[in-house]
Design a protein around this motif. Structure first.
Motif, PDB file in Angstrom:
ATOM      1  N   ARG A  41     -26.390  54.875 -30.638  1.00  0.00           N
ATOM      2  CA  ARG A  41     -27.563  54.002 -30.557  1.00  0.00           C
ATOM      3  C   ARG A  41     -27.172  52.544 -30.776  1.00  0.00           C
ATOM      4  NH1 ARG A  41     -32.316  56.124 -34.087  1.00  0.00           N
ATOM      5  NH2 ARG A  41     -30.729  55.729 -35.674  1.00  0.00           N
ATOM      6  N   ARG A  42     -26.245  52.286 -31.692  1.00  0.00           N
ATOM      7  CA  ARG A  42     -25.802  50.904 -31.907  1.00  0.00           C
ATOM      8  C   ARG A  42     -25.101  50.366 -30.659  1.00  0.00           C
ATOM      9  NH1 ARG A  42     -21.797  47.801 -32.566  1.00  0.00           N
ATOM     10  NH2 ARG A  42     -20.249  49.486 -32.481  1.00  0.00           N
ATOM     11  N   LEU A  43     -24.264  51.188 -30.032  1.00  0.00           N
ATOM     12  CA  LEU A  43     -23.582  50.754 -28.815  1.00  0.00           C
ATOM     13  C   LEU A  43     -24.573  50.432 -27.706  1.00  0.00           C
ATOM     14  CD1 LEU A  43     -20.623  53.310 -28.802  1.00  0.00           C
ATOM     15  CD2 LEU A  43     -20.452  50.834 -29.166  1.00  0.00           C
ATOM     16  N   ARG A  44     -25.609  51.257 -27.592  1.00  0.00           N
ATOM     17  CA  ARG A  44     -26.634  51.004 -26.568  1.00  0.00           C
ATOM     18  C   ARG A  44     -27.438  49.753 -26.896  1.00  0.00           C
ATOM     19  NH1 ARG A  44     -29.893  56.394 -26.223  1.00  0.00           N
ATOM     20  NH2 ARG A  44     -30.936  55.342 -24.484  1.00  0.00           N
ATOM     21  N   ALA A  45     -27.724  49.558 -28.189  1.00  0.00           N
ATOM     22  CA  ALA A  45     -28.440  48.344 -28.607  1.00  0.00           C
ATOM     23  C   ALA A  45     -27.622  47.105 -28.278  1.00  0.00           C
ATOM     24  CB  ALA A  45     -28.736  48.411 -30.105  1.00  0.00           C
ATOM     25  N   ASP A  46     -26.323  47.145 -28.558  1.00  0.00           N
ATOM     26  CA  ASP A  46     -25.450  46.014 -28.276  1.00  0.00           C
ATOM     27  C   ASP A  46     -25.406  45.725 -26.784  1.00  0.00           C
ATOM     28  OD1 ASP A  46     -23.436  44.036 -29.186  1.00  0.00           O
ATOM     29  OD2 ASP A  46     -22.070  45.270 -27.989  1.00  0.00           O
ATOM     30  N   GLU A  47     -25.307  46.764 -25.970  1.00  0.00           N
ATOM     31  CA  GLU A  47     -25.270  46.554 -24.519  1.00  0.00           C
ATOM     32  C   GLU A  47     -26.587  45.985 -24.001  1.00  0.00           C
ATOM     33  OE1 GLU A  47     -23.995  50.201 -22.701  1.00  0.00           O
ATOM     34  OE2 GLU A  47     -21.935  49.962 -23.396  1.00  0.00           O
ATOM     35  N   LEU A  48     -27.692  46.433 -24.596  1.00  0.00           N
ATOM     36  CA  LEU A  48     -28.997  45.882 -24.204  1.00  0.00           C
ATOM     37  C   LEU A  48     -29.054  44.388 -24.507  1.00  0.00           C
ATOM     38  CD1 LEU A  48     -31.955  46.479 -23.257  1.00  0.00           C
ATOM     39  CD2 LEU A  48     -32.507  46.777 -25.676  1.00  0.00           C
ATOM     40  N   HIS A  49     -28.614  44.005 -25.694  1.00  0.00           N
ATOM     41  CA  HIS A  49     -28.633  42.587 -26.064  1.00  0.00           C
ATOM     42  C   HIS A  49     -27.727  41.769 -25.164  1.00  0.00           C
ATOM     43  CE1 HIS A  49     -30.549  42.344 -30.302  1.00  0.00           C
ATOM     44  NE2 HIS A  49     -31.013  43.415 -29.674  1.00  0.00           N
ATOM     45  N   VAL A  50     -26.534  42.263 -24.905  1.00  0.00           N
ATOM     46  CA  VAL A  50     -25.600  41.531 -24.049  1.00  0.00           C
ATOM     47  C   VAL A  50     -26.179  41.353 -22.648  1.00  0.00           C
ATOM     48  CG1 VAL A  50     -23.353  41.658 -22.907  1.00  0.00           C
ATOM     49  CG2 VAL A  50     -23.538  42.179 -25.335  1.00  0.00           C
ATOM     50  N   ALA A  51     -26.808  42.392 -22.140  1.00  0.00           N
ATOM     51  CA  ALA A  51     -27.371  42.339 -20.783  1.00  0.00           C
ATOM     52  C   ALA A  51     -28.445  41.276 -20.647  1.00  0.00           C
ATOM     53  CB  ALA A  51     -27.924  43.705 -20.397  1.00  0.00           C
ATOM     54  N   PHE A  52     -29.135  40.969 -21.754  1.00  0.00           N
ATOM     55  CA  PHE A  52     -30.233  40.004 -21.690  1.00  0.00           C
ATOM     56  C   PHE A  52     -29.963  38.757 -22.531  1.00  0.00           C
ATOM     57  CE2 PHE A  52     -32.038  43.937 -20.235  1.00  0.00           C
ATOM     58  CZ  PHE A  52     -32.854  43.547 -19.186  1.00  0.00           C
ATOM     59  N   GLY A  53     -28.669  38.485 -22.762  1.00  0.00           N
ATOM     60  CA  GLY A  53     -28.284  37.227 -23.383  1.00  0.00           C
ATOM     61  C   GLY A  53     -28.654  37.087 -24.840  1.00  0.00           C
ATOM     62  N   GLY A  54     -28.625  38.171 -25.566  1.00  0.00           N
ATOM     63  CA  GLY A  54     -28.985  38.136 -26.972  1.00  0.00           C
ATOM     64  C   GLY A  54     -27.790  38.234 -27.887  1.00  0.00           C
ATOM     65  N   PRO A  55     -28.003  38.192 -29.194  1.00  0.00           N
ATOM     66  CA  PRO A  55     -26.910  38.311 -30.164  1.00  0.00           C
ATOM     67  C   PRO A  55     -26.339  39.723 -30.172  1.00  0.00           C
ATOM     68  CG  PRO A  55     -29.023  38.377 -31.292  1.00  0.00           C
ATOM     69  CD  PRO A  55     -29.315  38.044 -29.856  1.00  0.00           C
ATOM     70  N   ARG A  56     -25.059  39.830 -30.470  1.00  0.00           N
ATOM     71  CA  ARG A  56     -24.430  41.143 -30.528  1.00  0.00           C
ATOM     72  C   ARG A  56     -25.012  41.965 -31.674  1.00  0.00           C
ATOM     73  NH1 ARG A  56     -19.801  41.346 -27.127  1.00  0.00           N
ATOM     74  NH2 ARG A  56     -20.049  43.584 -27.504  1.00  0.00           N
TER      75      ARG A  56
END
Length: 239
Positions: free
Chosen positions: A69-84
């Motif tokens: 879940r953390r890996l998916r959260a990180d990828e979601l943030h990266v995809a939309f220009g958010g913090p890691r």
């Protein structure tokens, strides 16, 4: 003649897609305020599609639940220009995400009537799921779905669908012959086709406008396709 029915939980009995939409919206508001609200459907698609297969790795026993879940959260943030989202920031992220997710657990509208029909026909039912048993029990209870025991979760055998052992363990615990047991789920590959490969009757619940990306949506040999649980009785010969 079908003598028993096993159900998937997420997006079959419980509108998990809707709950994820609520959770993604909360995450956008808290951590990605620069992303316009109208892009939330794109964010939801990224979350559900899980392009790198982290959840599938979890169901194979290769990743822990929080790690996938953390890996998916990180990828979601990266995809939309958010913090890691790293290990230090994950707890705060999870509080926002999970709080909204839990509040969104609701049954699909066609569930009560389908379960009532099966109960009145004397057909035993159970759930086989690719999430933890206790989580799915909580989800069904919050959604007001009664009489569907969670027989097998990803923590029961240490792995999940599409492994045939998962479906067969559900039949064993329900006390039914696999050849006379229907498995109903929203994913054609890990649910319906995998159930057929395990010797069950596979039913793909193809709800309109709920398909996720990255999935082979061909029906497959021996698979029954329904657009809602109101069509289930005809497939099972109970209509």
């Amino acid at each position: 003649m079908i003598e028993a029915v096993l159900f998937d939980v997420d997006d079959t009995l419980v509108d998990t897609r809707g709950a994820f939409a609520d959770a993604v919206g909360a995450v956008r508001h808290a951590f990605l305020p620069h992303v316009p609200a109208e892009r939330e459907p794109e964010m939801l698609a990224v979350w559900r599609d899980d392009a790198h297969g982290h959840y599938a790795a979890y169901t194979r026993g290769e990743l822990g639940f929080d790690e996938q879940r953390r890996l998916r959260a990180d990828e979601l943030h990266v995809a939309f220009g958010g913090p890691r989202v790293d290990e230090s920031s994950y707890a705060a992220w999870l509080e926002v995400f999970w709080g909204a997710f839990e509040q969104g657990w609701r049954a699909h509208d066609d569930v009560p009537a389908a379960l009532k029909l099966l109960r009145e026909a004397g057909v035993p039912v159970g759930a086989v799921t690719n999430a933890r048993v206790t989580l799915q029990e909580s989800k069904l209870a919050a959604a007001g779905i009664e009489g569907v025991p969670v027989l097998v979760g990803v923590d029961t055998l240490g792995f999940g669908k599409p492994r045939p052992e998962v479906f067969l363990e559900g039949c064993r615990l329900l006390g039914s012959d696999p050849a006379r047991t229907a498995y109903v789920g929203d994913e054609p590959d890990v649910d319906a086709r995998a159930a057929v490969a395990a010797g069950l009757v596979g039913v793909w619940l193809d709800r309109p406008e709920t398909r996720r990306g990255g999935v082979d949506h061909t029906v497959g040999d021996g698979v029954h396709r329904v657009r809602g649980l109101d069509e289930l009785a005809a497939v099972l010969g109970l209509a």
